[in-house]
Write a protein that holds these residues in place. Structure first.
Motif, PDB file in Angstrom:
ATOM      1  N   VAL A   1       0.667  -1.260  -0.312  1.00 16.93           N
ATOM      2  CA  VAL A   1      -0.326  -0.304   0.005  1.00 16.93           C
ATOM      3  C   VAL A   1       0.488   1.457  -0.083  1.00 16.93           C
ATOM      4  O   VAL A   1       0.431   2.149  -0.415  1.00 16.93           O
ATOM      5  CB  VAL A   1      -0.848   0.252   1.257  1.00 16.93           C
ATOM      6  N   ARG A   2       2.092   1.445   0.737  1.00 20.95           N
ATOM      7  CA  ARG A   2       2.593   2.653   0.783  1.00 20.95           C
ATOM      8  C   ARG A   2       3.885   2.770  -0.008  1.00 20.95           C
ATOM      9  O   ARG A   2       3.847   3.491  -0.398  1.00 20.95           O
ATOM     10  CB  ARG A   2       3.353   2.076   2.474  1.00 20.95           C
ATOM     11  N   GLU A   3       4.211   1.534  -0.469  1.00 19.51           N
ATOM     12  CA  GLU A   3       5.267   1.963  -1.857  1.00 19.51           C
ATOM     13  C   GLU A   3       5.152   2.338  -3.351  1.00 19.51           C
ATOM     14  O   GLU A   3       5.409   2.626  -3.829  1.00 19.51           O
ATOM     15  CB  GLU A   3       6.311   0.700  -1.291  1.00 19.51           C
ATOM     16  N   SER A   4       3.725   1.528  -3.282  1.00 19.16           N
ATOM     17  CA  SER A   4       3.189   0.883  -4.704  1.00 19.16           C
ATOM     18  C   SER A   4       1.930   1.755  -4.913  1.00 19.16           C
ATOM     19  O   SER A   4       1.483   1.520  -6.213  1.00 19.16           O
ATOM     20  CB  SER A   4       3.111  -0.134  -5.370  1.00 19.16           C
ATOM     21  N   GLY A   5       1.376   2.243  -3.991  1.00 21.58           N
ATOM     22  CA  GLY A   5       0.415   2.926  -4.314  1.00 21.58           C
ATOM     23  C   GLY A   5      -1.723   1.825  -4.304  1.00 21.58           C
ATOM     24  O   GLY A   5      -2.309   1.934  -4.225  1.00 21.58           O
TER      25      GLY A   5
ATOM     26  N   GLY B   1     -19.886   5.515  -8.968  1.00 20.73           N
ATOM     27  CA  GLY B   1     -20.550   5.189  -7.800  1.00 20.73           C
ATOM     28  C   GLY B   1     -18.596   4.487  -7.189  1.00 20.73           C
ATOM     29  O   GLY B   1     -18.402   3.731  -5.834  1.00 20.73           O
ATOM     30  N   LEU B   2     -17.783   4.076  -7.383  1.00 18.11           N
ATOM     31  CA  LEU B   2     -16.257   3.657  -7.344  1.00 18.11           C
ATOM     32  C   LEU B   2     -16.070   4.600  -6.725  1.00 18.11           C
ATOM     33  O   LEU B   2     -15.294   5.985  -6.247  1.00 18.11           O
ATOM     34  CB  LEU B   2     -15.259   3.441  -8.109  1.00 18.11           C
ATOM     35  N   LYS B   3     -15.314   4.279  -5.097  1.00 19.56           N
ATOM     36  CA  LYS B   3     -14.681   5.304  -4.457  1.00 19.56           C
ATOM     37  C   LYS B   3     -12.701   5.139  -4.463  1.00 19.56           C
ATOM     38  O   LYS B   3     -12.609   4.445  -4.572  1.00 19.56           O
ATOM     39  CB  LYS B   3     -14.902   4.848  -2.932  1.00 19.56           C
ATOM     40  N   TYR B   4     -12.346   6.244  -4.873  1.00 24.51           N
ATOM     41  CA  TYR B   4     -10.775   6.484  -4.975  1.00 24.51           C
ATOM     42  C   TYR B   4     -10.102   7.723  -3.704  1.00 24.51           C
ATOM     43  O   TYR B   4     -10.956   8.436  -3.012  1.00 24.51           O
ATOM     44  CB  TYR B   4     -11.278   7.601  -6.534  1.00 24.51           C
ATOM     45  N   GLY B   5      -9.708   7.585  -3.981  1.00 24.94           N
ATOM     46  CA  GLY B   5      -8.757   8.276  -3.091  1.00 24.94           C
ATOM     47  C   GLY B   5      -7.596   7.703  -2.380  1.00 24.94           C
ATOM     48  O   GLY B   5      -6.553   6.571  -3.306  1.00 24.94           O
ATOM     49  N   ASP B   6      -7.633   7.365  -0.926  1.00 24.18           N
ATOM     50  CA  ASP B   6      -6.367   7.071  -0.054  1.00 24.18           C
ATOM     51  C   ASP B   6      -6.066   5.460  -0.167  1.00 24.18           C
ATOM     52  O   ASP B   6      -7.673   4.736   0.064  1.00 24.18           O
ATOM     53  CB  ASP B   6      -7.076   7.057   1.783  1.00 24.18           C
ATOM     54  N   PRO B   7      -5.387   4.906  -0.936  1.00 27.47           N
ATOM     55  CA  PRO B   7      -5.053   3.400  -1.099  1.00 27.47           C
ATOM     56  C   PRO B   7      -5.370   2.530   0.379  1.00 27.47           C
ATOM     57  O   PRO B   7      -5.883   1.909   0.318  1.00 27.47           O
ATOM     58  CB  PRO B   7      -4.051   3.017  -1.155  1.00 27.47           C
ATOM     59  N   SER B   8      -4.759   3.044   1.936  1.00 26.07           N
ATOM     60  CA  SER B   8      -5.359   2.562   2.958  1.00 26.07           C
ATOM     61  C   SER B   8      -6.324   2.263   3.319  1.00 26.07           C
ATOM     62  O   SER B   8      -6.509   1.567   4.327  1.00 26.07           O
ATOM     63  CB  SER B   8      -4.630   3.269   3.922  1.00 26.07           C
ATOM     64  N   ASP B   9      -7.152   2.564   2.538  1.00 25.96           N
ATOM     65  CA  ASP B   9      -8.801   2.718   3.278  1.00 25.96           C
ATOM     66  C   ASP B   9      -9.597   1.341   2.458  1.00 25.96           C
ATOM     67  O   ASP B   9      -9.341   1.392   1.281  1.00 25.96           O
ATOM     68  CB  ASP B   9      -9.993   4.042   2.730  1.00 25.96           C
ATOM     69  N   PRO B  10     -10.352   0.477   2.842  1.00 27.91           N
ATOM     70  CA  PRO B  10      -9.909  -0.733   2.746  1.00 27.91           C
ATOM     71  C   PRO B  10     -11.531  -0.853   1.546  1.00 27.91           C
ATOM     72  O   PRO B  10     -11.926  -1.502   0.538  1.00 27.91           O
ATOM     73  CB  PRO B  10     -11.508  -1.756   2.934  1.00 27.91           C
ATOM     74  N   GLU B  11     -12.269   0.610   1.504  1.00 28.88           N
ATOM     75  CA  GLU B  11     -13.571   0.509   0.717  1.00 28.88           C
ATOM     76  C   GLU B  11     -12.874   0.843  -0.648  1.00 28.88           C
ATOM     77  O   GLU B  11     -13.182   1.408  -2.024  1.00 28.88           O
ATOM     78  CB  GLU B  11     -14.344   1.603   1.160  1.00 28.88           C
ATOM     79  N   THR B  12     -11.549   1.678  -0.771  1.00 28.86           N
ATOM     80  CA  THR B  12     -11.660   2.468  -1.589  1.00 28.86           C
ATOM     81  C   THR B  12     -10.769   1.498  -3.012  1.00 28.86           C
ATOM     82  O   THR B  12     -10.269  -0.275  -2.697  1.00 28.86           O
ATOM     83  CB  THR B  12      -9.937   3.555  -1.899  1.00 28.86           C
TER      84      THR B  12
ATOM     85  N   VAL C   1     -10.192   2.554  -6.981  1.00 28.31           N
ATOM     86  CA  VAL C   1      -8.854   3.296  -6.652  1.00 28.31           C
ATOM     87  C   VAL C   1      -8.297   4.879  -6.561  1.00 28.31           C
ATOM     88  O   VAL C   1      -8.484   5.196  -5.931  1.00 28.31           O
ATOM     89  CB  VAL C   1      -9.430   4.513  -8.213  1.00 28.31           C
ATOM     90  N   GLY C   2      -6.961   3.665  -6.243  1.00 30.42           N
ATOM     91  CA  GLY C   2      -6.044   4.703  -5.344  1.00 30.42           C
ATOM     92  C   GLY C   2      -4.579   6.073  -6.439  1.00 30.42           C
ATOM     93  O   GLY C   2      -5.505   5.724  -7.278  1.00 30.42           O
ATOM     94  N   PRO C   3      -3.331   6.178  -6.033  1.00 25.67           N
ATOM     95  CA  PRO C   3      -3.109   7.087  -6.501  1.00 25.67           C
ATOM     96  C   PRO C   3      -2.418   6.566  -8.020  1.00 25.67           C
ATOM     97  O   PRO C   3      -1.763   5.011  -7.253  1.00 25.67           O
ATOM     98  CB  PRO C   3      -1.449   7.136  -5.288  1.00 25.67           C
ATOM     99  N   LEU C   4      -2.039   6.752  -8.884  1.00 26.40           N
ATOM    100  CA  LEU C   4      -0.568   6.705  -9.529  1.00 26.40           C
ATOM    101  C   LEU C   4       0.556   6.617  -9.532  1.00 26.40           C
ATOM    102  O   LEU C   4       0.716   7.425  -8.280  1.00 26.40           O
ATOM    103  CB  LEU C   4      -1.080   7.428 -11.214  1.00 26.40           C
TER     104      LEU C   4
END
Length: 496
Positions: free
Chosen positions: A103-107, A324-335, A337-340
């Motif tokens: 999560v932290r290193e590859s997003g 309706g997709l949740k995007y943003g913080d990759p550490s949120d289990p509901e997300t 789509v996280g960061p590029l």
């Protein structure tokens, strides 16, 4: 039933300092000129800072792997199996740590990180059976008294250049089979993910009791050590997962040195939705296959080609679900789509979207961004001849293309230089199978999306998507060599 205590082979505690190269069984500072910064792609925090590997480190790593690898290959198969089985147990024990690092290193989102952990574990577990699956053969001869033996042996030393998108799994896909079959391995991890594509793997196998020197990890920029890593005289095979552009360069350099390559490269993967498809199921699968890990997967769907008779229904339901997709913080289990991996990738993709809209496509969802997070985006009514259709987007941008009928859909699907993975949706399984056989890719999935990888099944692409196959028996073939050793008894007569 008795169980093996896999703690008895442990040689060290889990590592927390990720600022050293791993050469000859020692964690040492690199000798390169550059300092590498390992950055969290979501929040910009520095995970680790360390000195790059240099050319001397490459030489030391390959020599250590060659020397230690000979002894490793000579061990009984049960010894190599035990190290691999212990590595699997460690991957189980350290699951939470591994997921957090991904999560932290590859997003990675939590969803993707959990899937990657599972895949990495599975490919290592499958490889643990390989020491007992190296088969030779005895063949007849036309020469009286001759016995022809074909033996299968470790290839020698394998050079592995790791990717950043599925760093742990895609590196272990080479490393675990290569080690199990008796090879030495040197990893050059992606500069964006040196921990999960390299240092973590070394730490796991060190804990598992792998003899020092068999596995080495040298992290450095491609511009500083990339060419020397490929052209060094020791490695017999270079394994690379990444872009087609870089893969072509590696193939050219390796070819000049008469080295083998295993190249898993880019993809412009398609889902074909036929007129008899279950649209709801196709939409569900397409959203997963497009937006998992922000579309930064070689197998991710790039193009969704839909029969005209169901195009409007599919488009409406697909756009609604994407919004309706949740995007943003990759550490949120509901997300989902996280960061590029870099903020510059957001700018690149937004330019692609703008150009496509100017060319006649319509932006039906997304397009905005916050830092390195690009909203899940959908372009509809895309002309199959538009420039964007020919590119591997590697991001959360879906292209919806209307086809006149099945023949037109297959023609659009094959109109690309790539050929990695693909998908067909049909209410008739045999019709779907027939359509799948006509799509020019190494892998096609009927009534499923394109992101599939099973450790015991072959994996690989056609055309500009790569050379060679990974997985199961195909990995055994790739990371070993066959030799002919004949035995003549009694002595033969020669006509001289």
């Amino acid at each position: 039933m008795n169980t093996i205590d896999r703690t008895k082979n442990r040689t060290s505690k889990p590592r927390t300092d990720w600022t050293r190269q791993y050469i000859g069984g020692e964690w040492i500072e690199g000798t390169g000129e550059k300092t590498l910064e390992n950055i969290n792609p979501y929040n910009g925090e520095t995970i680790a800072s360390f000195k790059s590997a240099g050319k001397d480190d490459i030489d030391r790593a390959y020599k250590a792997s060659l020397e230690a690898g000979r002894e490793w290959a000579a061990l009984p198969p049960g010894k190599r199996e035990e190290v691999l089985r212990t590595a699997v147990a460690i991957i189980d024990e350290r699951k939470d740590e591994i997921v957090d690092l991904l999560v932290r290193e590859s997003g990675s989102t939590m969803i993707k990180a959990q899937l990657e952990w599972k895949s990495a574990r599975r490919v290592t577990d499958e490889a643990a059976s390989f020491p007992y699956r190296m088969k030779g053969d005895i063949l007849p001869s036309d020469t009286p008294g001759k016995e022809n033996r074909v033996v299968r042996e470790a290839k020698g030393v394998i050079g592995m250049i790791g990717p950043w998108n599925f760093p742990l799994h895609l590196c272990l896909r080479t490393v675990a089979p290569a080690l199990a079959l008796g090879n030495g391995v040197v990893i050059k991890p992606a500069s964006d993910t040196p921990i999960t594509a390299g240092f973590l793997i070394a730490d796991i196998f060190e804990q598992a009791g792998l003899p020092a020197g068999v596995l080495n990890v040298i992290a450095g920029s491609g511009s500083e050590i990339g060419d020397d890593f490929v052209t060094h005289p020791i490695p017999k095979l270079i394994s690379f997962t990444g872009s087609t552009e870089v893969g072509r360069g590696i193939g050219e350099k390796a070819g000049r040195e008469l080295k083998e390559v295993a190249l898993e490269l880019g993809g412009n993967n398609v889902m074909v939705v036929l007129d008899d498809a279950d649209v709801d199921r196709a939409v569900e699968a397409a959203v997963f296959g497009k937006f998992l890990h922000q579309g930064q997967i070689c197998m991710a769907l790039n193009r969704i080609v839909i029969d005209a008779s169901v195009y409007d229904e599919f488009t409406r339901k697909f756009v609604e679900k994407v919004k309706g997709l949740k995007y943003g913080d990759p550490s949120d289990p509901e997300t989902l789509v996280g960061p590029l991996i870099h903020a510059k990738e957001v700018e690149r993709l937004q330019k692609e979207i703008d150009a496509a809209v100017k060319g006649g496509a319509k932006l039906a969802a997304g397009g905005g961004a916050n830092g390195s997070v690009l909203e899940p985006s959908v372009l509809i009514d895309v002309d199959p001849k538009q420039e964007i259709v020919q590119k591997e987007l590697f991001g959360p941008v879906a292209l919806l293309i209307q086809a006149k009928d099945e023949e037109d859909a297959i023609a659009i699907a094959n109109d690309t230089e790539y050929g990695l993975s693909g998908s067909v949706f049909s209410g008739n399984i045999e019709r779907g199978y027939r359509a799948a056989k006509r799509i020019e890719t190494g892998m096609v999935h009927v009534n499923d999306q394109s992101v599939n990888d099973e450790a015991h099944v072959m994996f690989g692409g056609e055309k500009a998507s790569g050379l060679g196959r990974f997985g199961g028996e195909w990995a055994i073939e790739k990371f070993t060599r066959s030799r002919w050793i004949s035995i003549q008894q009694p002595y033969r007569d020669f006509p001289i």
